[in-house]
Design a protein around this motif. Structure first.
Motif, short mmCIF file in Angstrom:
data_model
loop_
_atom_site.label_atom_id
_atom_site.label_comp_id
_atom_site.label_asym_id
_atom_site.label_seq_id
_atom_site.Cartn_x
_atom_site.Cartn_y
_atom_site.Cartn_z
N ARG A 22 47.76 41.93 39.11
CA ARG A 22 46.64 42.08 39.93
C ARG A 22 46.19 43.35 39.93
O ARG A 22 46.87 44.37 39.88
N THR A 23 44.80 43.64 39.99
CA THR A 23 44.42 45.03 40.12
C THR A 23 43.40 45.08 41.16
O THR A 23 43.05 44.18 41.94
N SER A 24 43.03 46.36 41.54
CA SER A 24 41.89 46.43 42.56
C SER A 24 40.49 46.12 42.12
O SER A 24 39.74 46.18 42.95
N VAL A 25 40.41 45.81 40.90
CA VAL A 25 38.99 45.47 40.24
C VAL A 25 38.83 43.98 40.50
O VAL A 25 39.67 43.20 40.43
N ALA A 26 37.69 43.65 41.10
CA ALA A 26 37.30 42.28 41.41
C ALA A 26 37.39 41.26 40.34
O ALA A 26 37.45 40.21 40.55
N HIS A 27 37.21 41.66 39.05
CA HIS A 27 37.23 40.79 37.78
C HIS A 27 37.91 41.49 36.62
O HIS A 27 37.85 42.57 36.47
N ARG A 28 38.68 40.50 36.17
CA ARG A 28 39.39 40.87 34.70
C ARG A 28 38.68 39.78 33.66
O ARG A 28 39.16 38.50 33.87
N PRO A 29 38.39 40.01 32.75
CA PRO A 29 37.78 39.29 31.88
C PRO A 29 39.00 38.70 31.02
O PRO A 29 39.25 39.38 29.84
N ALA A 30 39.31 37.34 31.16
CA ALA A 30 40.57 36.93 30.51
C ALA A 30 40.08 36.70 28.94
O ALA A 30 40.95 36.65 28.33
N SER A 90 29.42 39.74 35.07
CA SER A 90 28.45 41.00 35.19
C SER A 90 27.17 40.57 34.58
O SER A 90 26.14 40.99 34.67
N ALA A 91 27.17 39.12 33.94
CA ALA A 91 25.93 38.72 33.13
C ALA A 91 26.01 37.06 33.26
O ALA A 91 26.21 36.43 32.19
N GLN A 93 25.23 33.04 32.86
CA GLN A 93 24.18 32.74 32.09
C GLN A 93 23.57 31.36 32.87
O GLN A 93 22.88 30.69 32.22
N CYS A 94 24.19 31.01 34.06
CA CYS A 94 23.37 30.02 34.64
C CYS A 94 23.35 30.21 36.27
O CYS A 94 24.51 31.14 36.78
N GLY A 95 22.82 29.67 37.12
CA GLY A 95 22.56 30.07 38.63
C GLY A 95 23.81 29.61 39.07
O GLY A 95 24.26 30.37 40.37
N PHE A 96 24.43 28.57 38.80
CA PHE A 96 25.71 28.04 39.51
C PHE A 96 26.80 28.92 39.17
O PHE A 96 27.53 29.23 40.22
N SER A 97 26.78 29.35 38.06
CA SER A 97 28.14 30.58 37.80
C SER A 97 27.98 31.61 38.49
O SER A 97 28.77 31.99 39.11
N GLN A 98 26.55 32.19 38.55
CA GLN A 98 26.26 33.39 39.31
C GLN A 98 26.39 33.30 40.62
O GLN A 98 27.18 33.93 41.56
N GLN A 99 26.45 32.05 41.18
CA GLN A 99 26.67 31.53 42.82
C GLN A 99 28.06 31.74 43.04
O GLN A 99 28.64 32.52 43.91
#
Length: 174
Positions: A22-30, A90-91, A93-99
């Protein structure tokens, strides 16, 4: 191109995703190991002793549904919080994923993600794995939590934060 894709999958399946702290970054691209450039730069000498050469497991057959499901199972079990989504946090590609990404940021949990748009076999396999027809899909501590509607409802009710607190993934609000 196909060889690099195969090498990237080997790296993903056999070590690149294991042991992410776990890092202090909110996201890790698996799925960042899918990037061919990360794999293509590896240069191993052939003149060393066999004990020092890289050990590689057999590549999963992405045409074999059982192997795809085993790869997904390994992903889900090796990440405390994993989001299968369309696009990246960060990008999206659909509104549901963004939500769902917005919800994850709002609760302040570290999470990993996999962009299903990059790999059709994973996109179809995750639906079978969870027996859930849509993407995004959120997994916490190896268990399927839900898609966009469920995650949003659990966020609004406070149940998502409670689940993450119980798992030790976020601190309880004071």
């Amino acid at each position: 191109g196909h060889l690099l894709f195969a090498m990237a999958f080997a790296a993903l399946r056999h070590g690149a995703l294991r042991g992410c702290a776990r890092t202090s970054v909110a996201h890790r691209p698996a799925a960042s190991v899918f990037a061919p450039t990360a794999i293509a730069r590896a240069n191993f000498s052939d003149d060393g002793h066999d004990d020092f050469k890289p050990k590689r497991k057999a590549m999963p057959d992405m045409g074999n549904e059982d192997e795809v499901l085993a790869l997904i199972d390994e992903h889900v079990k090796s990440h405390p919080v994993l989001l299968y989504m369309k696009g990246t946090p960060s990008a999206p590609q659909c509104g549901f994923s963004q939500q769902v990404v917005r919800v994850m940021h709002s609760v302040g949990v570290d999470f990993s993600s996999i962009n299903v748009l990059e790999h059709q076999e994973i996109r179809e396999g995750i639906k079978k794995y969870s027996d859930w027809p849509t993407i995004p899909q959120l997994y916490v501590d190896g268990e399927f939590v839900g898609g966009c509607d469920i995650i949003t409802a659990e966020f609004q009710s406070g149940d998502l934060a409670k689940l993450l607190e119980e798992k030790g993934l976020i601190e309880a609000e004071k």
